[in-house]
Design a protein around this motif. Structure first.
Motif, PDB file in Angstrom:
ATOM      1  N   ASP A   1      14.460  21.024   2.124  1.00 31.56           N
ATOM      2  CA  ASP A   1      13.948  19.707   2.483  1.00 31.56           C
ATOM      3  C   ASP A   1      12.782  19.784   3.451  1.00 31.56           C
ATOM      4  N   PRO A   2      11.804  18.894   3.262  1.00 31.05           N
ATOM      5  CA  PRO A   2      10.688  18.834   4.205  1.00 31.05           C
ATOM      6  C   PRO A   2      11.118  18.269   5.553  1.00 31.05           C
ATOM      7  N   LEU A   3      10.251  18.440   6.535  1.00 30.97           N
ATOM      8  CA  LEU A   3      10.551  18.002   7.903  1.00 30.97           C
ATOM      9  C   LEU A   3       9.264  17.489   8.531  1.00 30.97           C
ATOM     10  N   LEU A   4       9.380  16.342   9.199  1.00 28.00           N
ATOM     11  CA  LEU A   4       8.214  15.736   9.831  1.00 28.00           C
ATOM     12  C   LEU A   4       8.409  15.750  11.344  1.00 28.00           C
TER      13      LEU A   4
ATOM     14  N   PHE B   1       3.276   9.228   5.000  1.00 26.60           N
ATOM     15  CA  PHE B   1       3.182   8.738   6.378  1.00 26.60           C
ATOM     16  C   PHE B   1       1.708   8.698   6.771  1.00 26.60           C
ATOM     17  N   PHE B   2       1.232   7.490   7.054  1.00 25.86           N
ATOM     18  CA  PHE B   2      -0.170   7.290   7.410  1.00 25.86           C
ATOM     19  C   PHE B   2      -0.281   7.066   8.913  1.00 25.86           C
TER      20      PHE B   2
ATOM     21  N   MET C   1       0.828  -1.197   0.000  1.00 20.86           N
ATOM     22  CA  MET C   1       0.000   0.000   0.000  1.00 20.86           C
ATOM     23  C   MET C   1       0.861   1.244   0.000  1.00 20.86           C
ATOM     24  N   ARG C   2       1.720   1.342  -0.990  1.00 22.25           N
ATOM     25  CA  ARG C   2       2.574   2.529  -1.030  1.00 22.25           C
ATOM     26  C   ARG C   2       2.553   3.123  -2.427  1.00 22.25           C
ATOM     27  N   LEU C   3       2.320   4.430  -2.504  1.00 26.38           N
ATOM     28  CA  LEU C   3       2.342   5.069  -3.815  1.00 26.38           C
ATOM     29  C   LEU C   3       3.783   5.206  -4.278  1.00 26.38           C
ATOM     30  N   PRO C   4       3.998   5.252  -5.605  1.00 24.21           N
ATOM     31  CA  PRO C   4       5.380   5.334  -6.098  1.00 24.21           C
ATOM     32  C   PRO C   4       6.005   6.679  -5.732  1.00 24.21           C
ATOM     33  N   ASP C   5       7.338   6.679  -5.653  1.00 18.89           N
ATOM     34  CA  ASP C   5       8.061   7.914  -5.315  1.00 18.89           C
ATOM     35  C   ASP C   5       7.742   9.033  -6.303  1.00 18.89           C
ATOM     36  N   SER C   6       7.486   8.655  -7.565  1.00 15.35           N
ATOM     37  CA  SER C   6       7.191   9.665  -8.592  1.00 15.35           C
ATOM     38  C   SER C   6       5.965  10.504  -8.192  1.00 15.35           C
ATOM     39  N   PHE C   7       5.014   9.873  -7.521  1.00 17.31           N
ATOM     40  CA  PHE C   7       3.837  10.616  -7.066  1.00 17.31           C
ATOM     41  C   PHE C   7       4.250  11.726  -6.106  1.00 17.31           C
ATOM     42  N   TYR C   8       5.057  11.381  -5.120  1.00 21.07           N
ATOM     43  CA  TYR C   8       5.412  12.388  -4.114  1.00 21.07           C
ATOM     44  C   TYR C   8       6.271  13.492  -4.724  1.00 21.07           C
ATOM     45  N   SER C   9       7.152  13.154  -5.667  1.00 23.36           N
ATOM     46  CA  SER C   9       7.967  14.227  -6.257  1.00 23.36           C
ATOM     47  C   SER C   9       7.101  15.148  -7.122  1.00 23.36           C
ATOM     48  N   THR C  10       6.138  14.573  -7.835  1.00 23.72           N
ATOM     49  CA  THR C  10       5.229  15.422  -8.614  1.00 23.72           C
ATOM     50  C   THR C  10       4.422  16.339  -7.705  1.00 23.72           C
ATOM     51  N   VAL C  11       3.873  15.762  -6.650  1.00 25.21           N
ATOM     52  CA  VAL C  11       3.055  16.551  -5.731  1.00 25.21           C
ATOM     53  C   VAL C  11       3.875  17.709  -5.149  1.00 25.21           C
ATOM     54  N   ARG C  12       5.112  17.415  -4.781  1.00 28.15           N
ATOM     55  CA  ARG C  12       5.929  18.476  -4.166  1.00 28.15           C
ATOM     56  C   ARG C  12       6.252  19.576  -5.162  1.00 28.15           C
ATOM     57  N   ALA C  13       6.487  19.178  -6.398  1.00 28.24           N
ATOM     58  CA  ALA C  13       6.755  20.198  -7.431  1.00 28.24           C
ATOM     59  C   ALA C  13       5.513  21.076  -7.620  1.00 28.24           C
ATOM     60  N   ARG C  14       4.360  20.443  -7.682  1.00 26.44           N
ATOM     61  CA  ARG C  14       3.122  21.201  -7.867  1.00 26.44           C
ATOM     62  C   ARG C  14       2.838  22.097  -6.658  1.00 26.44           C
TER      63      ARG C  14
ATOM     64  N   GLN D   1       7.029   2.244   7.597  1.00 27.87           N
ATOM     65  CA  GLN D   1       6.320   2.657   6.380  1.00 27.87           C
ATOM     66  C   GLN D   1       7.261   3.178   5.293  1.00 27.87           C
ATOM     67  N   GLY D   2       8.549   3.207   5.602  1.00 29.24           N
ATOM     68  CA  GLY D   2       9.508   3.643   4.590  1.00 29.24           C
ATOM     69  C   GLY D   2       9.528   5.143   4.384  1.00 29.24           C
ATOM     70  N   VAL D   3       9.121   5.902   5.404  1.00 27.62           N
ATOM     71  CA  VAL D   3       9.148   7.364   5.286  1.00 27.62           C
ATOM     72  C   VAL D   3      10.605   7.825   5.360  1.00 27.62           C
ATOM     73  N   THR D   4      11.030   8.572   4.356  1.00 26.42           N
ATOM     74  CA  THR D   4      12.444   8.962   4.304  1.00 26.42           C
ATOM     75  C   THR D   4      12.650  10.444   4.616  1.00 26.42           C
ATOM     76  N   ILE D   5      11.571  11.174   4.849  1.00 31.89           N
ATOM     77  CA  ILE D   5      11.679  12.592   5.186  1.00 31.89           C
ATOM     78  C   ILE D   5      12.371  12.742   6.541  1.00 31.89           C
ATOM     79  N   GLU D   6      13.219  13.757   6.654  1.00 28.57           N
ATOM     80  CA  GLU D   6      13.879  14.029   7.936  1.00 28.57           C
ATOM     81  C   GLU D   6      12.813  14.158   9.022  1.00 28.57           C
ATOM     82  N   THR D   7      13.020  13.453  10.128  1.00 27.57           N
ATOM     83  CA  THR D   7      11.994  13.385  11.167  1.00 27.57           C
ATOM     84  C   THR D   7      12.574  13.755  12.516  1.00 27.57           C
ATOM     85  N   VAL D   8      11.869  14.625  13.226  1.00 25.89           N
ATOM     86  CA  VAL D   8      12.232  14.876  14.625  1.00 25.89           C
ATOM     87  C   VAL D   8      11.015  14.507  15.470  1.00 25.89           C
TER      88      VAL D   8
END
Lengths: 391, 391
Positions: B59-62, B41-42, B1-14, B75-82
């Motif tokens: 860079d984004p931050l969670l 991240f769900f 249940m994971r969307l492809p990385d291309s989805f997240y990069s497109t969304v961020r560009a938009r 969940q494979g979240v790779t965003i920098e997390t604190v």
């Protein structure tokens, strides 16, 4: 599932006093928990707003979508009700409220700080001449449970304890029969279904604001993630298993959570289990009127630290519980609320050992004049929570 | 249940483009749907805040509670997390965010108008020097589904259609065997369990923000209350029965709702059913790019009014559907949003006859360049939805 009328009249009188002190002309309830608390109308929150106007003097007024009119009548709601057709609406919920209050002209209207910025703006526009002021008047009223609410929490506690028993029995039965042990998701479905069935068997008109019964089930390494979802992993001999269950009668919640071991516990399992059980016992006994939430939390978690398990703590001792499954006060270092009789709290320290397993025991505890009283009563000693293999 | 990385990069560009236009230095996501949409991240929303900082540049931050660290990693979240330890916390979530952003010094931060007043104040205090501005930047991005999201909605649609079949079969099976017909609550438990099981069977790591599968089941007079809960009422020969079901894969929702008749329909049942089926067909075909939500809604509900059933309308034709089971746009008189390709809508006119029964047929419909496409495909004609008595 209906509280007696005396409850609602007492609550309204107490709210009137609180509004007086704060110089407010009324309170506008905007969440399903506040609306259910003040009016006895239970609904599941959607984008369609529900507004309950509770004036300091005069009659309350309920604004609901047309969709819910018959549903409110079925619940025996007797408060004057006006409806708007739909969301977003040509005439909005806020405009409908504004028109209904136009002749009453309240000046200072209390709202919860949980109100969204968008709704605050829409209400401010529609209630021109009124000022919306955030207030804790209703949040504070909900901190100490009323005597009429306790039997509903007690009823939920009985069902929640039975759900634990049903989950345990599903595994024990498979062991006895020698069939495949159930998966985490199967156990979750079984216990939630069991709790839901019990509600329907016991009550003529079942109502809730979020859910009747819910639960997380995780075993072995998965149980080390306190917020993970149940997976398809099958229970195995030797597993540590957490059943983390909740139930609500008339949306009065409890939670009851236990850790089980499948087969004879290892020394490691015994050590973690006993440390968590001790922390839960000490922490629960500390839940006494006059102490602060922060003090109680420290007393509880210090037991784990004393056993050298500080690195395995992932969360506070507990939280308030009532019309929401989590609500104030918070049994945590950052909450200095002084405990008072009538407060209802979860007591649920946990130990989470990455790669191994998690251990958590939770009861729902009522602070009484004489001390804490557990509403949930499933056995907590390790011997009782071993699910034996058949040899 | 994971969307492809291309989805997240497109969304961020938009999103970056949308922030540029609005003169914002970034967007602070504060709801589970927005966070899941932007980061993958769900989580299930609780009182513990989750904040996702999406800067226009950099860079984004969670920011998450300590409790969820391992869960986010799983969940494979790779965003920098604190992480902050707990709620309310000695150091709060907002202070943790403020410290992490101190060196970045954003001036204008976009937030959703759904943010609560309380959180707005806490964030404003903790992010001194930054101004929080409400924006529809992310809400607008979510209006048109991205190509990568569609397969998840389609997968949910297949499961939701199967849930309808499972509910129908439970009743048909009882008729064949001559055993007692199931109760509403039993059917609800059965179909929700069926849908949940299918999710677990199909996906390794099941994630969601609110639920996997849900449903309301009501028959006979109960079905005339569109928002009632299932009761213990047993299905009877002659009943009209609504199965109102939803399912979500990676929190991408659909709904599929059908009306059944147990045994040979009466003339009255045929009349209401056929009027609703016609309204749903006409309304669905009207869901075309270039038309407004209000126009489509009117086209749909006018069919019911044309049949003289205006008094039995209780709600709009439908609503947007996506990471939430109800979201903008709203297929209602008060929403002038122009439909565009990629919008996903429910089409669900209903007829509710007090004391008799309710009739509702709902599909999840994707607006495409060439016209509307139903993702849900359970049969809609009355003949297919008669559950026959065995004679």
């Amino acid at each position: 599932m209906r509280l007696p009328d005396s409850f609602y009249s007492t609550v309204r009188a107490r709210l009137g006093d609180a509004l007086d002190v704060r110089g407010l002309d009324g309170f506008l309830a905007t969440t399903s928990a506040d609306v259910a608390f003040l009016s006895g109308f239970f609904y599941i929150a959607t984008e369609r707003p529900v507004y309950l106007w509770m004036p300091r003097e005069g009659d309350p007024l309920l604004v609901i979508p047309r969709l819910d009119e018959e549903y409110a009548a079925q619940q025996g709601v007797t408060i004057e009700t006006v409806s708007y057709f739909e969301f977003p609406g040509v005439v909005t919920a806020e405009q409908t409220l504004g028109a209904a209050l136009a002749s009453r002209r309240p000046k200072q209207i209390g709202v919860s700080a949980g109100l969204s910025i968008g709704a605050y703006r829409a209400l401010s526009r529609a209630l021109g001449g009124s000022t919306l002021v955030t207030t804790d008047a209703v949040a504070r009223l909900r901190l100490r449970k009323f005597p009429e609410e306790i039997p509903f929490h007690e009823a939920a506690a009985r069902i929640c304890d039975e759900m634990l028993g049903a989950g345990r029995e599903l595994i024990a039965d498979a062991l006895r029969r020698g069939t495949a042990l159930p998966r985490e998701d199967e156990i979750a479905r079984h216990v939630i279904g069991y709790g839901t069935d019990r509600m329907y068997a016991d009550y003529d008109l079942v109502v809730y604001t979020t859910k009747l019964a819910g639960g997380l089930v995780y075993a072995g390494p998965n149980s080390a993630l306190p917020h993970g979802l149940p997976t398809r992993r099958r229970i195995r001999p030797g597993d540590t298993l957490i059943l983390s269950l909740g139930a609500a009668v008339a949306s009065r919640f409890v939670e009851s959570e236990r850790t089980f071991v499948v087969g004879e516990p290892t020394a490691e399992q015994q050590r973690y289990y006993e440390a968590d059980r001790e922390a839960q016992e000490v922490g629960t006994q500390a839940m006494r009127a006059g102490r602060t939430c922060a003090e109680v939390n420290k007393t509880c978690l210090d037991v784990l630290r004393g056993h050298g398990l500080g690195d395995f703590i992932r969360h506070r001792q507990g939280h308030g519980i009532g019309l929401q499954n989590h609500e104030a006060p918070w049994v945590e270092d950052g909450d200095d609320t002084v405990l008072e009789p009538g407060m209802l709290l979860s007591s649920e320290p946990g130990v989470y050992v990455p790669g191994h397993a998690g251990y958590r025991i939770s009861d729902t505890v009522l602070v009484e004049e004489n001390g804490p009283r557990r509403l949930t009563g499933y056995p907590r000693d390790l011997a009782s929570n071993i699910i034996e293999e058949v040899r």
